[in-house]
Design a protein around this motif. Structure first.
Motif, PDB file in Angstrom:
ATOM      1  N   UNK A 111       0.827  -1.205   0.000  1.00 34.19           N
ATOM      2  CA  UNK A 111       0.000   0.000   0.000  1.00 34.19           C
ATOM      3  C   UNK A 111       0.865   1.260   0.000  1.00 34.19           C
ATOM      4  N   UNK A 112       1.917   1.264   0.792  1.00 34.37           N
ATOM      5  CA  UNK A 112       2.830   2.418   0.838  1.00 34.37           C
ATOM      6  C   UNK A 112       3.462   2.650  -0.532  1.00 34.37           C
ATOM      7  N   UNK A 113       3.749   1.579  -1.249  1.00 30.88           N
ATOM      8  CA  UNK A 113       4.349   1.693  -2.578  1.00 30.88           C
ATOM      9  C   UNK A 113       3.334   2.066  -3.659  1.00 30.88           C
ATOM     10  N   UNK A 114       2.052   2.129  -3.293  1.00 32.47           N
ATOM     11  CA  UNK A 114       1.025   2.504  -4.262  1.00 32.47           C
ATOM     12  C   UNK A 114       0.269   1.343  -4.870  1.00 32.47           C
ATOM     13  N   UNK A 115       0.316   0.187  -4.211  1.00 31.24           N
ATOM     14  CA  UNK A 115      -0.378  -1.003  -4.708  1.00 31.24           C
ATOM     15  C   UNK A 115      -1.319  -1.536  -3.632  1.00 31.24           C
ATOM     16  N   UNK A 116      -2.391  -0.794  -3.311  1.00 28.15           N
ATOM     17  CA  UNK A 116      -3.294  -1.232  -2.245  1.00 28.15           C
ATOM     18  C   UNK A 116      -4.237  -2.351  -2.664  1.00 28.15           C
ATOM     19  N   UNK A 117      -4.458  -2.520  -3.960  1.00 28.23           N
ATOM     20  CA  UNK A 117      -5.409  -3.517  -4.446  1.00 28.23           C
ATOM     21  C   UNK A 117      -4.781  -4.875  -4.636  1.00 28.23           C
ATOM     22  N   UNK A 118      -5.248  -5.842  -3.862  1.00 28.09           N
ATOM     23  CA  UNK A 118      -4.766  -7.205  -4.001  1.00 28.09           C
ATOM     24  C   UNK A 118      -5.825  -8.146  -3.474  1.00 28.09           C
ATOM     25  N   UNK A 119      -5.657  -9.403  -3.752  1.00 31.52           N
ATOM     26  CA  UNK A 119      -6.530 -10.443  -3.230  1.00 31.52           C
ATOM     27  C   UNK A 119      -5.683 -11.371  -2.385  1.00 31.52           C
ATOM     28  N   UNK A 120      -6.183 -11.722  -1.211  1.00 29.47           N
ATOM     29  CA  UNK A 120      -5.475 -12.636  -0.315  1.00 29.47           C
ATOM     30  C   UNK A 120      -6.403 -13.795   0.026  1.00 29.47           C
ATOM     31  N   UNK A 121      -5.858 -15.002  -0.038  1.00 27.87           N
ATOM     32  CA  UNK A 121      -6.641 -16.204   0.200  1.00 27.87           C
ATOM     33  C   UNK A 121      -5.866 -17.129   1.138  1.00 27.87           C
ATOM     34  N   UNK A 122      -6.571 -17.734   2.093  1.00 26.60           N
ATOM     35  CA  UNK A 122      -5.950 -18.756   2.933  1.00 26.60           C
ATOM     36  C   UNK A 122      -5.823 -20.020   2.102  1.00 26.60           C
ATOM     37  N   UNK A 123      -4.625 -20.578   2.069  1.00 29.18           N
ATOM     38  CA  UNK A 123      -4.377 -21.810   1.311  1.00 29.18           C
ATOM     39  C   UNK A 123      -3.541 -22.766   2.158  1.00 29.18           C
ATOM     40  N   UNK A 124      -3.484 -24.009   1.744  1.00 26.70           N
ATOM     41  CA  UNK A 124      -2.576 -24.983   2.338  1.00 26.70           C
ATOM     42  C   UNK A 124      -1.826 -25.660   1.205  1.00 26.70           C
ATOM     43  N   UNK A 125      -0.612 -26.030   1.470  1.00 26.51           N
ATOM     44  CA  UNK A 125       0.195 -26.695   0.455  1.00 26.51           C
ATOM     45  C   UNK A 125       1.498 -27.143   1.066  1.00 26.51           C
ATOM     46  N   UNK A 126       2.400 -27.567   0.221  1.00 22.67           N
ATOM     47  CA  UNK A 126       3.717 -27.931   0.703  1.00 22.67           C
ATOM     48  C   UNK A 126       4.700 -27.799  -0.439  1.00 22.67           C
ATOM     49  N   UNK A 156      -0.076 -30.741   4.838  1.00 23.04           N
ATOM     50  CA  UNK A 156       0.013 -29.462   4.147  1.00 23.04           C
ATOM     51  C   UNK A 156       0.307 -28.365   5.161  1.00 23.04           C
ATOM     52  N   UNK A 157       0.985 -27.323   4.728  1.00 23.55           N
ATOM     53  CA  UNK A 157       1.335 -26.201   5.582  1.00 23.55           C
ATOM     54  C   UNK A 157       0.411 -25.024   5.256  1.00 23.55           C
ATOM     55  N   UNK A 158      -0.188 -24.381   6.266  1.00 25.52           N
ATOM     56  CA  UNK A 158      -1.013 -23.200   6.016  1.00 25.52           C
ATOM     57  C   UNK A 158      -0.162 -22.051   5.467  1.00 25.52           C
ATOM     58  N   UNK A 159      -0.641 -21.406   4.438  1.00 19.81           N
ATOM     59  CA  UNK A 159       0.031 -20.263   3.809  1.00 19.81           C
ATOM     60  C   UNK A 159      -1.022 -19.240   3.408  1.00 19.81           C
ATOM     61  N   UNK A 160      -0.567 -18.123   2.870  1.00 23.20           N
ATOM     62  CA  UNK A 160      -1.456 -17.136   2.278  1.00 23.20           C
ATOM     63  C   UNK A 160      -1.024 -16.951   0.832  1.00 23.20           C
ATOM     64  N   UNK A 161      -2.012 -16.877  -0.056  1.00 21.17           N
ATOM     65  CA  UNK A 161      -1.769 -16.629  -1.466  1.00 21.17           C
ATOM     66  C   UNK A 161      -2.248 -15.219  -1.768  1.00 21.17           C
ATOM     67  N   UNK A 162      -1.323 -14.382  -2.205  1.00 24.55           N
ATOM     68  CA  UNK A 162      -1.662 -13.019  -2.609  1.00 24.55           C
ATOM     69  C   UNK A 162      -1.564 -12.941  -4.115  1.00 24.55           C
ATOM     70  N   UNK A 163      -2.475 -12.201  -4.716  1.00 24.72           N
ATOM     71  CA  UNK A 163      -2.271 -11.926  -6.122  1.00 24.72           C
ATOM     72  C   UNK A 163      -2.750 -10.538  -6.452  1.00 24.72           C
ATOM     73  N   UNK A 164      -1.997  -9.900  -7.350  1.00 21.82           N
ATOM     74  CA  UNK A 164      -2.302  -8.555  -7.787  1.00 21.82           C
ATOM     75  C   UNK A 164      -1.810  -8.385  -9.211  1.00 21.82           C
ATOM     76  N   UNK A 165      -2.433  -7.462  -9.923  1.00 23.97           N
ATOM     77  CA  UNK A 165      -2.058  -7.166 -11.300  1.00 23.97           C
ATOM     78  C   UNK A 165      -1.381  -5.803 -11.306  1.00 23.97           C
ATOM     79  N   UNK A 166      -0.219  -5.745 -11.964  1.00 24.12           N
ATOM     80  CA  UNK A 166       0.544  -4.503 -12.035  1.00 24.12           C
ATOM     81  C   UNK A 166       1.018  -4.273 -13.460  1.00 24.12           C
ATOM     82  N   UNK A 167       1.395  -3.048 -13.741  1.00 20.71           N
ATOM     83  CA  UNK A 167       1.991  -2.711 -15.022  1.00 20.71           C
ATOM     84  C   UNK A 167       3.350  -3.408 -15.128  1.00 20.71           C
ATOM     85  N   UNK A 168       3.766  -3.752 -16.324  1.00 18.75           N
ATOM     86  CA  UNK A 168       5.044  -4.441 -16.526  1.00 18.75           C
ATOM     87  C   UNK A 168       6.202  -3.728 -15.828  1.00 18.75           C
ATOM     88  N   UNK A 169       6.221  -2.406 -15.896  1.00 16.41           N
ATOM     89  CA  UNK A 169       7.318  -1.634 -15.324  1.00 16.41           C
ATOM     90  C   UNK A 169       7.371  -1.719 -13.800  1.00 16.41           C
TER      91      UNK A 169
END
Length: 120
Positions: free
Chosen positions: A21-36, A63-76
């Protein structure tokens, strides 16, 4: 445009969201996931509470609990965002996570119909 997927430790989610958010990317999706990963669910790497159903014998987890974040940004912006993700989430221990960068062909804001960079 690129979509960035980051698999991180659950205890790093707040710091990661704040830094982005400080860098200017406040929009993201976060999901609870499990994996290894390569660690194959080593129990000693988990320092937070979790569902006992994830356990199996010999000090390992299915499986280990993790968080999956995803966001779309400009290539640069990819280097900036990935550097921030690494800086916040790198502990130097097994289980720090992974970052995947994938191409995005189109972005459309449903409410306004904007497309491309304007829709991010």
């Amino acid at each position: 445009m690129k979509e960035i997927y980051a698999i991180i430790r659950p205890n790093k989610i707040s710091a990661t969201k704040e830094a982005l958010a400080v860098l200017g990317f406040p929009g993201l999706t976060a999901v609870k996931v499990v994996g290894r990963g390569k660690q194959k669910g080593i129990l000693g790497e988990v320092s937070f509470s979790f569902d006992p159903g994830l356990l199996r014998q010999e000090g390992r987890m299915k499986y280990v609990p993790k968080r999956l974040l995803y966001l779309v940004v400009d290539d640069a912006d990819v280097p900036l965002v990935t550097a921030a993700l690494i800086k916040i989430n790198r502990t130097g221990r097994i289980g720090d996570g992974r970052i995947f960068v994938c191409p995005v062909e189109e972005v459309i804001r449903v409410r306004t119909g904007e497309r491309g960079k304007e829709a991010i």
